[in-house]
Design a protein around this motif. Sequence first.
Motif, PDB file in Angstrom:
ATOM      1  N   ILE A 143       2.334   9.700  -5.045  1.00 15.73           N
ATOM      2  CA  ILE A 143       1.170   8.872  -5.319  1.00 15.73           C
ATOM      3  C   ILE A 143       1.457   7.444  -4.856  1.00 15.73           C
ATOM      4  CG2 ILE A 143      -0.270   7.885  -7.151  1.00 15.73           C
ATOM      5  CD1 ILE A 143       0.098  10.482  -8.686  1.00 15.73           C
ATOM      6  N   LEU A 144       0.512   6.872  -4.107  1.00 15.65           N
ATOM      7  CA  LEU A 144       0.678   5.549  -3.518  1.00 15.65           C
ATOM      8  C   LEU A 144      -0.477   4.644  -3.933  1.00 15.65           C
ATOM      9  CD1 LEU A 144       1.349   6.842   0.101  1.00 15.65           C
ATOM     10  CD2 LEU A 144       3.103   6.145  -1.536  1.00 15.65           C
ATOM     11  N   PRO A 145      -0.241   3.345  -4.058  1.00  8.88           N
ATOM     12  CA  PRO A 145      -1.359   2.420  -4.293  1.00  8.88           C
ATOM     13  C   PRO A 145      -2.280   2.430  -3.081  1.00  8.88           C
ATOM     14  CG  PRO A 145       0.777   1.362  -4.692  1.00  8.88           C
ATOM     15  CD  PRO A 145       1.056   2.650  -4.005  1.00  8.88           C
ATOM     16  N   ASN A 146      -3.596   2.318  -3.308  1.00  9.78           N
ATOM     17  CA  ASN A 146      -4.518   2.344  -2.175  1.00  9.78           C
ATOM     18  C   ASN A 146      -4.990   0.955  -1.752  1.00  9.78           C
ATOM     19  OD1 ASN A 146      -6.327   1.619  -4.163  1.00  9.78           O
ATOM     20  ND2 ASN A 146      -7.715   3.352  -3.861  1.00  9.78           N
ATOM     21  N   GLY A 147      -4.427  -0.090  -2.363  1.00 18.66           N
ATOM     22  CA  GLY A 147      -4.791  -1.445  -1.988  1.00 18.66           C
ATOM     23  C   GLY A 147      -6.103  -1.917  -2.577  1.00 18.66           C
ATOM     24  N   SER A 151      -3.189   9.987  -2.698  1.00 17.91           N
ATOM     25  CA  SER A 151      -2.146  10.928  -2.283  1.00 17.91           C
ATOM     26  C   SER A 151      -2.706  11.741  -1.127  1.00 17.91           C
ATOM     27  CB  SER A 151      -1.741  11.850  -3.437  1.00 17.91           C
ATOM     28  OG  SER A 151      -0.766  12.790  -3.001  1.00 17.91           O
ATOM     29  N   PHE A 152      -1.849  12.041  -0.155  1.00 17.19           N
ATOM     30  CA  PHE A 152      -2.261  12.781   1.027  1.00 17.19           C
ATOM     31  C   PHE A 152      -1.767  14.223   0.922  1.00 17.19           C
ATOM     32  CE2 PHE A 152      -2.015   8.372   2.130  1.00 17.19           C
ATOM     33  CZ  PHE A 152      -3.029   8.138   3.059  1.00 17.19           C
ATOM     34  N   THR A 161       0.814  -1.212   0.000  1.00 15.49           N
ATOM     35  CA  THR A 161       0.000   0.000   0.000  1.00 15.49           C
ATOM     36  C   THR A 161       0.850   1.265   0.000  1.00 15.49           C
ATOM     37  OG1 THR A 161      -1.783  -1.128   1.172  1.00 15.49           O
ATOM     38  CG2 THR A 161      -1.791   1.274   1.246  1.00 15.49           C
ATOM     39  N   VAL A 162       1.847   1.294   0.881  1.00 10.57           N
ATOM     40  CA  VAL A 162       2.605   2.531   1.072  1.00 10.57           C
ATOM     41  C   VAL A 162       3.707   2.712   0.037  1.00 10.57           C
ATOM     42  CG1 VAL A 162       4.072   3.797   2.696  1.00 10.57           C
ATOM     43  CG2 VAL A 162       2.096   2.540   3.541  1.00 10.57           C
ATOM     44  N   ARG A 163       4.372   1.627  -0.332  1.00  3.15           N
ATOM     45  CA  ARG A 163       5.504   1.761  -1.259  1.00  3.15           C
ATOM     46  C   ARG A 163       5.271   1.111  -2.614  1.00  3.15           C
ATOM     47  NH1 ARG A 163      11.133   1.507   2.214  1.00  3.15           N
ATOM     48  NH2 ARG A 163      10.579   3.135   3.699  1.00  3.15           N
ATOM     49  N   GLY A 164       4.124   0.474  -2.770  1.00  2.00           N
ATOM     50  CA  GLY A 164       3.810  -0.138  -4.056  1.00  2.00           C
ATOM     51  C   GLY A 164       4.673  -1.334  -4.384  1.00  2.00           C
TER      52      GLY A 164
END
Length: 277
Positions: free
Chosen positions: A214-218, A224-225, A100-103
Motif C-alpha cells: 500500500i502506497l500513499p497516492n499524494g 495499491s497496484f 508518493t511511492v515510498r511514503g
Amino acid sequence: MRPLLLSTLLASFLWSAPIGGVAVLVKNSPITLYEVQQEMKQSNTNAQQSADTLIRKKLEQLEAVEKKITVTSAEVKEELERMAKQNNLSMEQFLNAMQTVRGLSEKELKAKVEESIKGQKLYSAIAFSKMAQPTPTEEAEYYQLHLDDFSRPESFSVTVYTASSQEALQAKITDPMHNIEGIASKDETLAYNAINPQLAQILNKIPQGNFTPILPNGQNGFMSFYVREKNNVVTENLESSRPAIANAIMGEKRNQVLNDYFTRLRLSAEIKVLRLP
C-alpha cells in the motif's frame, strides 16, 4: 517519609511510561520501548528482531561519534540532487515521487540519506584494506544469478485500487473478491519508461497476480497496484549491465565488512536488555 514515597511512586510511573520507558541500554545509551514499538510497526518484525535492529543502529551511532564522523546538510543536499538527476527528475519531482511511492516526507528522506552517507563514511573508517574490484568472471556469475534484476517489461497491465482508508484497502487486498465500500478501481496500462522510476522498480519486483504494498497516492489517500500482466519482457545484456553489476557486488562486499565489524563490536559492547514490549 511522605515525600520519599511520592518520589518513589513518581519514578516508578515514569519508568513504566510507554514512551519514556527504557528497553535496552547500549553502552549506557538508551533505546526506549517506544522506539522498539515503532520499529516493530514499520518493519513488521517481532520485539526481539526490532531490538536487534535498533541495537545495531545504536552501535553505529556511537561508533560514528567515537570516530568523529559527521554529515553536513550540504552533503545531504548534494546526494539528493545526484539521486534526482539519476532518475531524470527535478528535485521537486523527486521529492514528490518519494512521498508518493515510498511514503517518505522530505524530512524522513533527508534522515535516511544522512544515515546512508554516514554508513559509507563508517565503512571507509573501519575498512582495513581496499576492496578489489570484481573480476569479469564474478560479474558474469552475478548476472546469471540475478537475471530477474536485469529484466524489465515494456509496460505493465495493472488494476489500481484507491481508498481514503488504509485499513479498507488492506481488507480488499486480503480478500479481493469482497466488495468493500470506499474502494475505487481502474484498469490501466503503464509504460515502463513513462512512469516514476521508483514505481517501475516496485512493479517489476511484484510477481504477476499479486498486489504491491500500500502506497500513499499524494491526495491524502492510499493506493495499491494489482499486477495483471508484464508485457514484452526484455533482458539487458551482460556488457551493458556490467557497471550496475560491479556496484551491486561492491555494495554487498561493503555490507559484509560492516556486518562482520559490528557483530564483533556487539560481542564486546556492554548491552543490557531490560525489557521488551
